[in-house]
Motif scaffolding. Structure first.
Motif, PDB file in Angstrom:
ATOM      1  N   GLU A 104       0.676  -1.286  -0.038  1.00  0.00           N
ATOM      2  CA  GLU A 104      -0.119   0.080   0.104  1.00  0.00           C
ATOM      3  C   GLU A 104       0.844   1.483  -0.062  1.00  0.00           C
ATOM      4  N   GLU A 105       1.855   1.144   0.624  1.00  0.00           N
ATOM      5  CA  GLU A 105       2.798   2.451   0.698  1.00  0.00           C
ATOM      6  C   GLU A 105       3.504   2.594  -0.630  1.00  0.00           C
ATOM      7  N   THR A 106       3.610   1.676  -1.321  1.00  0.00           N
ATOM      8  CA  THR A 106       4.370   1.658  -2.528  1.00  0.00           C
ATOM      9  C   THR A 106       3.469   2.189  -3.580  1.00  0.00           C
ATOM     10  N   ILE A 107       2.178   1.723  -3.463  1.00  0.00           N
ATOM     11  CA  ILE A 107       1.220   2.220  -4.567  1.00  0.00           C
ATOM     12  C   ILE A 107       1.085   3.816  -4.271  1.00  0.00           C
ATOM     13  N   TRP A 108       0.946   3.988  -3.071  1.00  0.00           N
ATOM     14  CA  TRP A 108       0.637   5.560  -2.506  1.00  0.00           C
ATOM     15  C   TRP A 108       1.541   6.093  -3.185  1.00  0.00           C
ATOM     16  N   TRP A 109       2.913   5.786  -2.887  1.00  0.00           N
ATOM     17  CA  TRP A 109       4.246   6.491  -3.290  1.00  0.00           C
ATOM     18  C   TRP A 109       4.213   6.798  -4.791  1.00  0.00           C
ATOM     19  N   LEU A 110       3.916   5.651  -5.725  1.00  0.00           N
ATOM     20  CA  LEU A 110       4.094   5.693  -7.025  1.00  0.00           C
ATOM     21  C   LEU A 110       2.901   6.857  -7.580  1.00  0.00           C
ATOM     22  N   THR A 111       1.489   6.875  -7.086  1.00  0.00           N
ATOM     23  CA  THR A 111       0.748   7.608  -7.387  1.00  0.00           C
ATOM     24  C   THR A 111       0.939   9.008  -6.970  1.00  0.00           C
ATOM     25  N   LYS A 112       1.631   9.232  -5.887  1.00  0.00           N
ATOM     26  CA  LYS A 112       2.250  10.672  -5.474  1.00  0.00           C
ATOM     27  C   LYS A 112       3.120  11.117  -6.405  1.00  0.00           C
ATOM     28  N   MET A 113       3.955  10.233  -6.946  1.00  0.00           N
ATOM     29  CA  MET A 113       5.099  10.719  -7.941  1.00  0.00           C
ATOM     30  C   MET A 113       4.418  10.998  -9.235  1.00  0.00           C
ATOM     31  N   ALA A 114       3.390  10.241  -9.594  1.00  0.00           N
ATOM     32  CA  ALA A 114       2.555  10.331 -10.742  1.00  0.00           C
ATOM     33  C   ALA A 114       2.058  11.875 -10.576  1.00  0.00           C
ATOM     34  N   ASN A 115       1.469  12.223  -9.686  1.00  0.00           N
ATOM     35  CA  ASN A 115       0.600  13.291  -9.538  1.00  0.00           C
ATOM     36  C   ASN A 115       1.720  14.622  -9.462  1.00  0.00           C
ATOM     37  N   ASP A 116       2.901  14.323  -9.181  1.00  0.00           N
ATOM     38  CA  ASP A 116       3.906  15.564  -9.023  1.00  0.00           C
ATOM     39  C   ASP A 116       4.310  15.628 -10.596  1.00  0.00           C
ATOM     40  N   CYS A 117       4.487  14.656 -11.566  1.00  0.00           N
ATOM     41  CA  CYS A 117       5.041  14.832 -12.643  1.00  0.00           C
ATOM     42  C   CYS A 117       4.155  15.106 -13.672  1.00  0.00           C
ATOM     43  N   GLU A 118       2.632  15.227 -13.340  1.00  0.00           N
ATOM     44  CA  GLU A 118       1.765  15.086 -14.326  1.00  0.00           C
ATOM     45  C   GLU A 118       2.026  16.420 -15.410  1.00  0.00           C
ATOM     46  N   ARG A 119       2.389  17.451 -15.203  1.00  0.00           N
ATOM     47  CA  ARG A 119       2.476  18.703 -15.790  1.00  0.00           C
ATOM     48  C   ARG A 119       3.709  18.656 -16.909  1.00  0.00           C
ATOM     49  N   HIS A 120       4.869  18.179 -16.372  1.00  0.00           N
ATOM     50  CA  HIS A 120       5.845  18.424 -17.270  1.00  0.00           C
ATOM     51  C   HIS A 120       6.339  17.040 -17.907  1.00  0.00           C
ATOM     52  N   SER A 121       5.615  16.004 -17.526  1.00  0.00           N
ATOM     53  CA  SER A 121       5.750  14.571 -18.140  1.00  0.00           C
ATOM     54  C   SER A 121       4.676  13.881 -18.138  1.00  0.00           C
ATOM     55  N   PRO A 122       3.761  14.051 -18.896  1.00  0.00           N
ATOM     56  CA  PRO A 122       2.349  13.089 -18.767  1.00  0.00           C
ATOM     57  C   PRO A 122       2.385  11.337 -19.095  1.00  0.00           C
ATOM     58  N   SER A 123       3.750  11.309 -19.851  1.00  0.00           N
ATOM     59  CA  SER A 123       3.823   9.910 -20.294  1.00  0.00           C
ATOM     60  C   SER A 123       4.519   9.185 -19.024  1.00  0.00           C
ATOM     61  N   LEU A 124       5.414   9.657 -18.195  1.00  0.00           N
ATOM     62  CA  LEU A 124       6.132   9.246 -17.318  1.00  0.00           C
ATOM     63  C   LEU A 124       4.909   9.183 -16.213  1.00  0.00           C
ATOM     64  N   SER A 125       4.208   9.983 -16.087  1.00  0.00           N
ATOM     65  CA  SER A 125       3.091  10.067 -14.975  1.00  0.00           C
ATOM     66  C   SER A 125       2.081   8.691 -15.535  1.00  0.00           C
ATOM     67  N   ALA A 126       1.877   8.562 -16.657  1.00  0.00           N
ATOM     68  CA  ALA A 126       0.904   7.193 -17.073  1.00  0.00           C
ATOM     69  C   ALA A 126       1.502   6.111 -16.720  1.00  0.00           C
ATOM     70  N   GLU A 127       3.098   5.963 -16.679  1.00  0.00           N
ATOM     71  CA  GLU A 127       3.650   4.832 -16.513  1.00  0.00           C
ATOM     72  C   GLU A 127       3.716   4.652 -15.182  1.00  0.00           C
ATOM     73  N   LEU A 128       3.803   5.498 -14.396  1.00  0.00           N
ATOM     74  CA  LEU A 128       3.929   5.554 -12.834  1.00  0.00           C
ATOM     75  C   LEU A 128       2.561   4.760 -12.521  1.00  0.00           C
ATOM     76  N   ARG A 129       1.462   5.540 -12.961  1.00  0.00           N
ATOM     77  CA  ARG A 129       0.154   4.900 -12.516  1.00  0.00           C
ATOM     78  C   ARG A 129      -0.070   3.785 -12.842  1.00  0.00           C
ATOM     79  N   PHE A 130       0.367   3.279 -14.163  1.00  0.00           N
ATOM     80  CA  PHE A 130       0.309   1.869 -14.651  1.00  0.00           C
ATOM     81  C   PHE A 130       0.958   0.816 -13.676  1.00  0.00           C
ATOM     82  N   PHE A 131       2.236   1.349 -13.268  1.00  0.00           N
ATOM     83  CA  PHE A 131       3.034   0.338 -12.035  1.00  0.00           C
ATOM     84  C   PHE A 131       2.345   0.380 -10.909  1.00  0.00           C
TER      85      PHE A 131
END
Length: 73
Positions: A42-69
């Motif tokens: 659960e902590e890993t999922i939360w951490w990946l989702t938080k990282m995806a939200n942080d990089c949504e503006r400057h790198s949407p493809s990276l954000s999508a990959e992080l959400r996928f993971f």
């Protein structure tokens, strides 16, 4: 002129080395992987989702990959 010689003595023979290699192979193949606890997952999922939200503006493809993971959990 001086010549230096390097001699080694082999304490184990060929078959002993092969036996050691086979033993290590079996240990690697049949090694039990420790399971991940639910809290760590659960902590890993939360951490990946938080990282995806942080990089949504400057790198949407990276954000999508992080959400996928994160969704693979």
């Amino acid at each position: 002129m001086s010549a230096m010689t390097y001699t080694t003595t082999n304490d184990t023979g060929y078959f002993a080395n092969v036996a050691i290699a086979v033993r290590q192979l079996f240990a690697a193949v049949f090694a039990v992987q420790p399971g991940m606890s639910q809290r760590n997952k659960e902590e890993t999922i939360w951490w990946l989702t938080k990282m995806a939200n942080d990089c949504e503006r400057h790198s949407p493809s990276l954000s999508a990959e992080l959400r996928f993971f994160a969704s693979r959990g």
